[in-house]
Design a protein around this motif. Structure first.
Motif, PDB file in Angstrom:
ATOM      1  N   CYS A   1      15.206   2.586   0.778  1.00 42.69           N
ATOM      2  CA  CYS A   1      15.862   3.902   0.616  1.00 42.69           C
ATOM      3  C   CYS A   1      14.921   4.899  -0.046  1.00 42.69           C
ATOM      4  CB  CYS A   1      17.185   3.790  -0.133  1.00 42.69           C
ATOM      5  SG  CYS A   1      17.004   3.450  -1.873  1.00 42.69           S
ATOM      6  N   ARG A   2      13.910   4.394  -0.800  1.00 43.21           N
ATOM      7  CA  ARG A   2      12.950   5.307  -1.427  1.00 43.21           C
ATOM      8  C   ARG A   2      12.191   6.092  -0.357  1.00 43.21           C
ATOM      9  NH1 ARG A   2       9.238   0.979  -4.428  1.00 43.21           N
ATOM     10  NH2 ARG A   2      11.214  -0.100  -4.427  1.00 43.21           N
ATOM     11  N   PHE A   3      12.066   5.504   0.857  1.00 37.13           N
ATOM     12  CA  PHE A   3      11.312   6.214   1.895  1.00 37.13           C
ATOM     13  C   PHE A   3      12.148   7.312   2.560  1.00 37.13           C
ATOM     14  CE2 PHE A   3       8.784   2.350   1.317  1.00 37.13           C
ATOM     15  CZ  PHE A   3       7.600   2.978   0.959  1.00 37.13           C
TER      16      PHE A   3
ATOM     17  N   CYS B   1      15.568   6.848  -6.811  1.00 34.85           N
ATOM     18  CA  CYS B   1      16.064   6.054  -5.669  1.00 34.85           C
ATOM     19  C   CYS B   1      15.375   4.692  -5.603  1.00 34.85           C
ATOM     20  CB  CYS B   1      15.844   6.806  -4.352  1.00 34.85           C
ATOM     21  SG  CYS B   1      16.886   8.251  -4.210  1.00 34.85           S
ATOM     22  N   SER B   2      14.104   4.641  -6.035  1.00 31.39           N
ATOM     23  CA  SER B   2      13.357   3.379  -5.932  1.00 31.39           C
ATOM     24  C   SER B   2      13.906   2.324  -6.901  1.00 31.39           C
ATOM     25  CB  SER B   2      11.864   3.616  -6.196  1.00 31.39           C
ATOM     26  OG  SER B   2      11.617   3.675  -7.581  1.00 31.39           O
ATOM     27  N   HIS B   3      14.763   2.748  -7.834  1.00 28.51           N
ATOM     28  CA  HIS B   3      15.282   1.785  -8.818  1.00 28.51           C
ATOM     29  C   HIS B   3      16.569   1.091  -8.375  1.00 28.51           C
ATOM     30  CE1 HIS B   3      12.685   3.994 -11.938  1.00 28.51           C
ATOM     31  NE2 HIS B   3      12.130   2.846 -11.632  1.00 28.51           N
TER      32      HIS B   3
ATOM     33  N   GLU C   1      -2.687   4.964 -10.370  1.00 26.37           N
ATOM     34  CA  GLU C   1      -1.355   4.773 -10.962  1.00 26.37           C
ATOM     35  C   GLU C   1      -0.634   3.580 -10.323  1.00 26.37           C
ATOM     36  OE1 GLU C   1       0.008   6.322 -13.421  1.00 26.37           O
ATOM     37  OE2 GLU C   1       2.119   5.783 -13.263  1.00 26.37           O
ATOM     38  N   ASN C   2      -0.720   3.497  -8.995  1.00 24.43           N
ATOM     39  CA  ASN C   2       0.023   2.434  -8.304  1.00 24.43           C
ATOM     40  C   ASN C   2      -0.616   1.065  -8.496  1.00 24.43           C
ATOM     41  OD1 ASN C   2       2.497   3.275  -6.817  1.00 24.43           O
ATOM     42  ND2 ASN C   2       1.123   4.899  -6.184  1.00 24.43           N
ATOM     43  N   LEU C   3      -1.964   1.000  -8.484  1.00 28.83           N
ATOM     44  CA  LEU C   3      -2.611  -0.309  -8.710  1.00 28.83           C
ATOM     45  C   LEU C   3      -2.352  -0.773 -10.136  1.00 28.83           C
ATOM     46  CD1 LEU C   3      -6.031   0.041  -6.806  1.00 28.83           C
ATOM     47  CD2 LEU C   3      -3.946  -1.111  -6.050  1.00 28.83           C
TER      48      LEU C   3
ATOM     49  N   ILE D   1       0.835  -1.213   0.000  1.00 26.63           N
ATOM     50  CA  ILE D   1       0.000   0.000   0.000  1.00 26.63           C
ATOM     51  C   ILE D   1       0.875   1.272   0.000  1.00 26.63           C
ATOM     52  CG2 ILE D   1      -1.740   1.280   1.327  1.00 26.63           C
ATOM     53  CD1 ILE D   1      -2.800  -1.490   2.249  1.00 26.63           C
ATOM     54  N   LYS D   2       2.067   1.162   0.611  1.00 32.24           N
ATOM     55  CA  LYS D   2       3.061   2.261   0.698  1.00 32.24           C
ATOM     56  C   LYS D   2       2.432   3.636   0.994  1.00 32.24           C
ATOM     57  CE  LYS D   2       3.373   1.582  -4.258  1.00 32.24           C
ATOM     58  NZ  LYS D   2       3.981   0.839  -5.301  1.00 32.24           N
ATOM     59  N   LEU D   3       1.732   3.691   2.146  1.00 31.86           N
ATOM     60  CA  LEU D   3       1.042   4.933   2.538  1.00 31.86           C
ATOM     61  C   LEU D   3       1.898   6.207   2.467  1.00 31.86           C
ATOM     62  CD1 LEU D   3      -1.424   4.246   5.499  1.00 31.86           C
ATOM     63  CD2 LEU D   3      -1.925   4.954   3.152  1.00 31.86           C
ATOM     64  N   PRO D   4       3.159   6.178   3.003  1.00 30.51           N
ATOM     65  CA  PRO D   4       3.928   7.439   2.997  1.00 30.51           C
ATOM     66  C   PRO D   4       4.118   8.005   1.601  1.00 30.51           C
ATOM     67  CG  PRO D   4       5.045   5.759   4.312  1.00 30.51           C
ATOM     68  CD  PRO D   4       3.920   5.071   3.605  1.00 30.51           C
ATOM     69  N   MET D   5       4.085   7.123   0.582  1.00 30.89           N
ATOM     70  CA  MET D   5       4.302   7.564  -0.800  1.00 30.89           C
ATOM     71  C   MET D   5       3.233   8.559  -1.252  1.00 30.89           C
ATOM     72  SD  MET D   5       6.547   7.034  -3.109  1.00 30.89           S
ATOM     73  CE  MET D   5       7.417   5.473  -3.042  1.00 30.89           C
ATOM     74  N   TYR D   6       2.053   8.530  -0.579  1.00 29.75           N
ATOM     75  CA  TYR D   6       0.952   9.388  -1.033  1.00 29.75           C
ATOM     76  C   TYR D   6       1.189  10.866  -0.758  1.00 29.75           C
ATOM     77  CZ  TYR D   6      -1.215   5.492  -3.046  1.00 29.75           C
ATOM     78  OH  TYR D   6      -1.434   4.439  -3.903  1.00 29.75           O
TER      79      TYR D   6
ATOM     80  N   ILE E   1      12.365  16.822  -7.046  1.00 32.07           N
ATOM     81  CA  ILE E   1      12.447  15.998  -5.836  1.00 32.07           C
ATOM     82  C   ILE E   1      11.523  14.770  -5.923  1.00 32.07           C
ATOM     83  CG2 ILE E   1      10.799  17.239  -4.362  1.00 32.07           C
ATOM     84  CD1 ILE E   1      13.182  16.998  -2.264  1.00 32.07           C
ATOM     85  N   THR E   2      10.427  14.881  -6.704  1.00 32.92           N
ATOM     86  CA  THR E   2       9.559  13.703  -6.886  1.00 32.92           C
ATOM     87  C   THR E   2      10.260  12.685  -7.798  1.00 32.92           C
ATOM     88  OG1 THR E   2       7.700  15.236  -6.760  1.00 32.92           O
ATOM     89  CG2 THR E   2       7.177  12.980  -7.329  1.00 32.92           C
ATOM     90  N   SER E   3      10.930  13.195  -8.831  1.00 33.95           N
ATOM     91  CA  SER E   3      11.675  12.280  -9.714  1.00 33.95           C
ATOM     92  C   SER E   3      12.820  11.613  -8.958  1.00 33.95           C
ATOM     93  CB  SER E   3      12.246  13.050 -10.908  1.00 33.95           C
ATOM     94  OG  SER E   3      11.191  13.538 -11.677  1.00 33.95           O
TER      95      SER E   3
HETATM   96  O1  LIG Z   1       6.210   2.374  -5.756  1.00 31.50           O
HETATM   97  C1  LIG Z   1       7.037   3.249  -5.929  1.00 31.50           C
HETATM   98  O2  LIG Z   1       8.237   3.037  -5.828  1.00 31.50           O
HETATM   99  C2  LIG Z   1       6.564   4.611  -6.266  1.00 31.50           C
HETATM  100  C3  LIG Z   1       5.224   4.907  -6.250  1.00 31.50           C
HETATM  101  C4  LIG Z   1       4.741   6.173  -6.557  1.00 31.50           C
HETATM  102  O3  LIG Z   1       3.530   6.432  -6.528  1.00 31.50           O
HETATM  103  C5  LIG Z   1       5.676   7.206  -6.914  1.00 31.50           C
HETATM  104  C6  LIG Z   1       5.222   8.472  -7.240  1.00 31.50           C
HETATM  105  C7  LIG Z   1       6.133   9.460  -7.580  1.00 31.50           C
HETATM  106  C8  LIG Z   1       7.497   9.190  -7.591  1.00 31.50           C
HETATM  107  C9  LIG Z   1       7.953   7.932  -7.281  1.00 31.50           C
HETATM  108  C10 LIG Z   1       7.047   6.925  -6.936  1.00 31.50           C
HETATM  109  C11 LIG Z   1       7.526   5.612  -6.611  1.00 31.50           C
HETATM  110  O4  LIG Z   1       8.737   5.365  -6.632  1.00 31.50           O
END
Ligand SMILES: O=C(O)C1=CC(=O)c2ccccc2C1=O
Ligand SMILES: C/C(=C\COP(=O)(O)OP(=O)(O)O)CCC[C@H](C)CCC[C@H](C)CCCC(C)C
Length: 304
Positions: free
Chosen positions: A283-285, A199-201, A69-71, A24-29, A192-194
């Motif tokens: 690390c994405r968090f 980092c998530s990669h 987008e996430n689902l 669910i990754k709540l903090p991502m919202y 900063i969003t990018s």
């Molecule tokens: O699941 C993820 O890693 C990401 C989910 C997401 O909604 C998002 C939105 C904007 C930037 C990065 C990300 C994720 O990395």
């Protein structure tokens, strides 16, 4: 047909709860909240008023669009097979790809309806058009036949969706015009969003390589990608300081600098462990925390 992990006998309730939280990754919202809050804050600074109904409608709509987008990301990744080792995928957890896809599309419809209501109220199509373009960028990131994220273009799409388009739409929803200040803030929020996506990669290199996904980290290699991070963070602070000097932002926006220890932590942690996939899952968090502190600092300082 995707096999459900939820029915798996070896999955304890505690593990299952942990996987659901990760899926669910709540903090991502907070990435949906920050552009709306920032655009609205600059509009308040320029006009002296906030329309709270529009603000709240936009906030809920942005969150619903990000749920879509996430689902969809889990649905489309299940189709390419890139998520075979990802236990915290909603599709892998439930095994119900079609149901998840249907829920995702209901969220999209609800989100777009909210934004449409704002445009209807304003008798102006700008807000709904900008957000429709964001959704299109979100789709071509991961959906067939485009899947541009697989070519390493996700970070660029992300910049435009959450930065110039998202922040300008939020600004316009309140002020019904544009401003240079909102563009400067949009660039900061976009970068900063990018950075979060970048980092998530790091922890996904092996799976991405196996599935033919050429994320920027796959293309550059983990070492060079880690070396790029301090420069990206530096650009965020440089634009902030330049915008203060040029009077686009008030001096209070320097509060953004309180995020420097988080940026330091992110860069050193990834720098020291760039090739340790297991350590880098979360690390994405750290990047999300950096985004949240920079975004909140920016929004709050612009109100005063
Ligand atoms: O699941 C993820 O890693 C990401 C989910 C997401 O909604 C998002 C939105 C904007 C930037 C990065 C990300 C994720 O990395
Ligand atoms: C779903 C996203 C990232 C997940 O990426 P990845 O597949 O690498 O990772 P996992 O499978 O491990 O999770 C985010 C993608 C962002 C996209 C490029 C742009 C999305 C635009 C939004 C739909 C717009 C919302 C904007 C708001 C302000 C209305």
């Amino acid at each position: 047909m995707v096999k459900s992990l939820v029915d798996s006998p070896e999955l304890s309730p505690k593990t299952s709860r942990k996987l659901w939280m990760a899926a669910i990754k709540l903090p991502m919202y907070s990435v949906a909240i920050v552009p709306i809050a920032t655009g609205t804050a600059i509009a308040y600074r320029d006009t002296g008023a906030i329309n709270w109904s529009i603000f709240l409608t936009f906030l809920v709509s942005a969150i619903l669009i990000l749920v879509w987008e996430n689902l969809c990301n889990d649905v489309f990744d299940a189709e390419t097979g890139i998520d075979v080792n990802k236990a915290h995928s909603v599709v892998n957890l439930t095994g119900k790809k079609n149901v998840i896809f249907a829920i995702a599309n209901i969220c999209l419809l609800a989100g777009i309806s909210g934004v449409l209501a704002i445009s209807w109220l304003q008798q102006d199509l700008f807000v709904v058009s900008a957000i429709a373009i964001c959704c299109f960028l979100g789709y071509i990131y991961q959906g067939p036949p485009f899947r541009l994220g697989y070519q390493g273009l996700g970070e660029i799409l992300c910049f435009f969706a959450f930065g110039p388009l998202g922040v300008s739409a939020a600004y316009y929803s309140q002020a019904k015009s544009w401003s240079v200040g909102s563009l400067a803030a949009a660039i900061i929020v976009g970068i900063i969003t990018s950075l979060i996506l970048f980092c998530s990669h790091f922890n996904q290199v092996a799976d991405d390589l196996a599935a033919g996904k050429k994320s920027p980290v796959v293309r550059l290699g983990t070492k060079r990608s880690a070396q790029l991070l301090p420069w990206l963070c530096g650009v965020i602070y440089a634009i902030t300081i330049a915008a203060i000097i040029c009077n686009f932002f008030p001096i209070w926006t320097a509060i953004v600098l309180v995020s420097l220890p988080i940026a330091w932590n992110l860069c050193t942690f990834i720098g020291e462990n760039h090739d340790q996939a297991d350590l880098l899952l979360n690390c994405r968090f750290i990047a999300v925390a950096l985004h949240f502190v920079v975004g909140s600092g920016l929004s709050i300082s612009l109100i005063f």
